[in-house]
Design a protein around this motif. Structure first.
Motif, PDB file in Angstrom:
ATOM      1  N   GLY A 269      18.664  15.194 -12.485  1.00 54.70           N
ATOM      2  CA  GLY A 269      17.328  15.017 -11.949  1.00 54.70           C
ATOM      3  C   GLY A 269      17.333  15.064 -10.431  1.00 54.70           C
ATOM      4  N   TRP A 270      16.154  15.323  -9.858  1.00 54.77           N
ATOM      5  CA  TRP A 270      16.000  15.369  -8.405  1.00 54.77           C
ATOM      6  C   TRP A 270      14.582  14.956  -8.045  1.00 54.77           C
ATOM      7  CZ3 TRP A 270      12.060  18.467  -6.754  1.00 54.77           C
ATOM      8  CH2 TRP A 270      11.691  19.527  -7.581  1.00 54.77           C
ATOM      9  N   TYR A 271      14.406  14.538  -6.795  1.00 55.79           N
ATOM     10  CA  TYR A 271      13.060  14.328  -6.282  1.00 55.79           C
ATOM     11  C   TYR A 271      13.025  14.536  -4.778  1.00 55.79           C
ATOM     12  CZ  TYR A 271      14.193   9.442  -4.860  1.00 55.79           C
ATOM     13  OH  TYR A 271      14.736   8.321  -4.286  1.00 55.79           O
ATOM     14  N   LEU A 272      11.847  14.903  -4.299  1.00 49.33           N
ATOM     15  CA  LEU A 272      11.558  15.051  -2.879  1.00 49.33           C
ATOM     16  C   LEU A 272      10.377  14.150  -2.550  1.00 49.33           C
ATOM     17  CD1 LEU A 272      11.753  18.949  -2.579  1.00 49.33           C
ATOM     18  CD2 LEU A 272      13.518  17.308  -1.904  1.00 49.33           C
ATOM     19  N   GLU A 273      10.513  13.352  -1.514  1.00 48.64           N
ATOM     20  CA  GLU A 273       9.453  12.417  -1.154  1.00 48.64           C
ATOM     21  C   GLU A 273       9.148  12.499   0.335  1.00 48.64           C
ATOM     22  OE1 GLU A 273       9.063   7.648  -0.542  1.00 48.64           O
ATOM     23  OE2 GLU A 273       9.733   8.277  -2.554  1.00 48.64           O
ATOM     24  N   THR A 274       7.865  12.411   0.648  1.00 45.86           N
ATOM     25  CA  THR A 274       7.396  12.262   2.023  1.00 45.86           C
ATOM     26  C   THR A 274       6.527  11.018   2.087  1.00 45.86           C
ATOM     27  OG1 THR A 274       7.385  14.655   2.382  1.00 45.86           O
ATOM     28  CG2 THR A 274       6.106  13.313   3.900  1.00 45.86           C
ATOM     29  N   ASN A 275       6.774  10.158   3.073  1.00 45.63           N
ATOM     30  CA  ASN A 275       5.930   8.977   3.243  1.00 45.63           C
ATOM     31  C   ASN A 275       5.546   8.835   4.708  1.00 45.63           C
ATOM     32  OD1 ASN A 275       8.100   7.186   4.513  1.00 45.63           O
ATOM     33  ND2 ASN A 275       9.038   7.649   2.522  1.00 45.63           N
ATOM     34  N   TYR A 276       4.421   8.163   4.935  1.00 46.76           N
ATOM     35  CA  TYR A 276       3.895   8.006   6.290  1.00 46.76           C
ATOM     36  C   TYR A 276       3.356   6.596   6.469  1.00 46.76           C
ATOM     37  CZ  TYR A 276       0.993   8.634  10.434  1.00 46.76           C
ATOM     38  OH  TYR A 276       0.427   8.501  11.681  1.00 46.76           O
ATOM     39  N   ARG A 277       3.884   5.871   7.438  1.00 48.93           N
ATOM     40  CA  ARG A 277       3.421   4.523   7.755  1.00 48.93           C
ATOM     41  C   ARG A 277       2.335   4.644   8.827  1.00 48.93           C
ATOM     42  NH1 ARG A 277       6.041  -0.556   6.915  1.00 48.93           N
ATOM     43  NH2 ARG A 277       4.468  -2.155   7.352  1.00 48.93           N
ATOM     44  N   ALA A 278       1.063   4.623   8.385  1.00 50.29           N
ATOM     45  CA  ALA A 278      -0.050   4.863   9.295  1.00 50.29           C
ATOM     46  C   ALA A 278      -0.271   3.702  10.247  1.00 50.29           C
ATOM     47  CB  ALA A 278      -1.324   5.137   8.497  1.00 50.29           C
ATOM     48  N   SER A 279       0.026   2.487   9.800  1.00 51.94           N
ATOM     49  CA  SER A 279      -0.174   1.308  10.632  1.00 51.94           C
ATOM     50  C   SER A 279       0.732   0.200  10.118  1.00 51.94           C
ATOM     51  CB  SER A 279      -1.638   0.859  10.590  1.00 51.94           C
ATOM     52  OG  SER A 279      -1.974   0.397   9.286  1.00 51.94           O
ATOM     53  N   GLN A 280       0.614  -0.967  10.723  1.00 50.16           N
ATOM     54  CA  GLN A 280       1.404  -2.112  10.282  1.00 50.16           C
ATOM     55  C   GLN A 280       1.123  -2.468   8.837  1.00 50.16           C
ATOM     56  OE1 GLN A 280       3.558  -3.533  12.353  1.00 50.16           O
ATOM     57  NE2 GLN A 280       4.200  -5.352  11.223  1.00 50.16           N
ATOM     58  N   SER A 281      -0.089  -2.178   8.364  1.00 47.34           N
ATOM     59  CA  SER A 281      -0.503  -2.625   7.043  1.00 47.34           C
ATOM     60  C   SER A 281      -0.711  -1.512   6.017  1.00 47.34           C
ATOM     61  CB  SER A 281      -1.805  -3.441   7.142  1.00 47.34           C
ATOM     62  OG  SER A 281      -2.841  -2.647   7.713  1.00 47.34           O
ATOM     63  N   LEU A 282      -0.629  -0.250   6.422  1.00 44.73           N
ATOM     64  CA  LEU A 282      -0.980   0.827   5.496  1.00 44.73           C
ATOM     65  C   LEU A 282       0.036   1.960   5.547  1.00 44.73           C
ATOM     66  CD1 LEU A 282      -3.349   1.264   3.530  1.00 44.73           C
ATOM     67  CD2 LEU A 282      -4.428   2.683   5.292  1.00 44.73           C
ATOM     68  N   GLY A 283       0.446   2.415   4.351  1.00 48.84           N
ATOM     69  CA  GLY A 283       1.365   3.538   4.244  1.00 48.84           C
ATOM     70  C   GLY A 283       1.004   4.419   3.063  1.00 48.84           C
TER      71      GLY A 283
END
Length: 344
Positions: A269-283
């Motif tokens: 199995g494999w996965y690709l992930e992108t995440n973004y921490r928009a602020s101290q409280s939201l991602g």
């Protein structure tokens, strides 16, 4: 019976406080999921409540204990009186650690295997989304603990190693990797395995990790002959300012006639992930997963799942999570999940 186990395990955890000055942490996670086409029932599931304690005997010797209660009183089958209480009580860590040289340690006891991104006591806060990614659930699998010896340390600046000799996975028909975990205390002494991991952090904001796991005989306990196995797992984790990028791959090759005939000789199995921490409280995050527990089957058994969701930090110790998932290939359907995770 479950309450007796809980009382015994709790005594193990808290009696450690009498031995040395303790450091304690507690965490938990509760998830609601609703499905379309996958299953007729929605589910409320107390994924995990976990307590960890550690302390120093001396400057070189340390102890660690981690107790986990999983799937507490889940409501996955509300019409089935048998499965209303399907709780697992697990001692995930019970070990002593010895710093036998500068930057080198020896662990003796029960510990998490050095494989994957989420296989450890901080997994609840190490992920985006209410549900864990299906690749580490079905191929690694997560919450994999064994008993044995493990040496870890730093080779040179930025390069680290782990080497462990430990108890083995216990495969059963039909040979799914996840079903081979045995989190309870019982294990076969003759069955053993080896795990090695190398991690490189010499480039700023980049983590490279590779694990190699070898099983001498995955089915020795049932007498099916020699069924050795090797698993290779690698991932890259890169952080650029508020952006995170993850690439992950894992592969099993299992010997033996029963695995060949079931098509489960190879599982990957494999996965690709992108995440973004928009602020101290939201991602925010999005992830593409693909896995196959029957790679050698006559039919195409690959499952692909696309996930996207939000993490909302109420404070540094409490997260509310939302995510959606869409499956295609050998499995089809949609999922919506909401979760609450806390840590102290």
């Amino acid at each position: 019976m479950k309450f007796t186990q809980l009382a015994s395990a709790t005594c193990i955890l808290f009696s450690s406080m009498l031995v040395a000055e303790p450091r304690a942490s507690f965490s938990g996670e509760h998830v609601y999921s609703t499905f379309s086409e996958l299953t007729p029932e929605d589910s409320f599931d107390l994924h995990k409540v976990q307590g960890s304690m550690s302390g120093d005997f001396t400057q070189e010797w340390e102890w660690q204990t981690t107790l986990s209660v999983e799937n507490g009183f889940n409501q996955r089958y509300p019409g089935d009186k048998v499965h209303l209480d399907d709780t697992d009580i697990i001692v995930e860590q019970a070990l002593v650690s010895w710093q036998f040289a500068k930057n080198h340690n020896l662990k003796i006891g029960r510990f998490y295997l050095p494989i994957g991104r989420l296989n450890g006591p901080s997994e609840i806060f190490a992920q985006y989304g209410a549900e864990r990614n299906p690749v580490e659930i079905n191929i690694i699998p997560t919450n994999w603990v064994e008993t044995g010896l493990a040496v870890s340390g730093r080779i040179v600046e930025g390069l680290f190693y782990d080497a462990a000799l430990h108890s083995a996975i216990r495969m059963v028909d039909p040979g799914l990797v996840r079903d081979g975990r045995r989190p309870e205390s019982f294990s076969i002494s003759k069955a053993h395995a080896f795990t090695f991991r190398f991690q490189y952090t010499g480039i700023q904001d980049l983590l490279l990790s590779t694990s190699i796991h070898f099983e001498v005989d995955t089915t020795e306990w049932v007498g099916w002959g020699n069924n050795s196995a090797i698993m290779i797992q690698t991932h890259a984790d890169y952080q650029y300012e508020n952006w995170g990028f993850i690439a992950f791959y894992s592969y099993w090759d299992i010997d033996g006639y029963r695995f060949e005939t079931s098509g489960r000789e190879k599982q990957n199995g494999w996965y690709l992930e992108t995440n973004y921490r928009a602020s101290q409280s939201l991602g925010f995050f999005t992830r593409l997963n693909e896995w196959d527990n029957e790679q050698d089957n006559q039919i195409d058994s690959r499952i692909r799942q696309w996930d996207a969701g939000i993490n909302w930090w109420l404070n540094e110790n409490v997260i509310i999570k939302f995510d959606i998932g869409k499956l295609s290939g050998a499995g089809e359907g949609n999922r919506l999940s909401a979760g609450l995770a806390w840590h102290w």
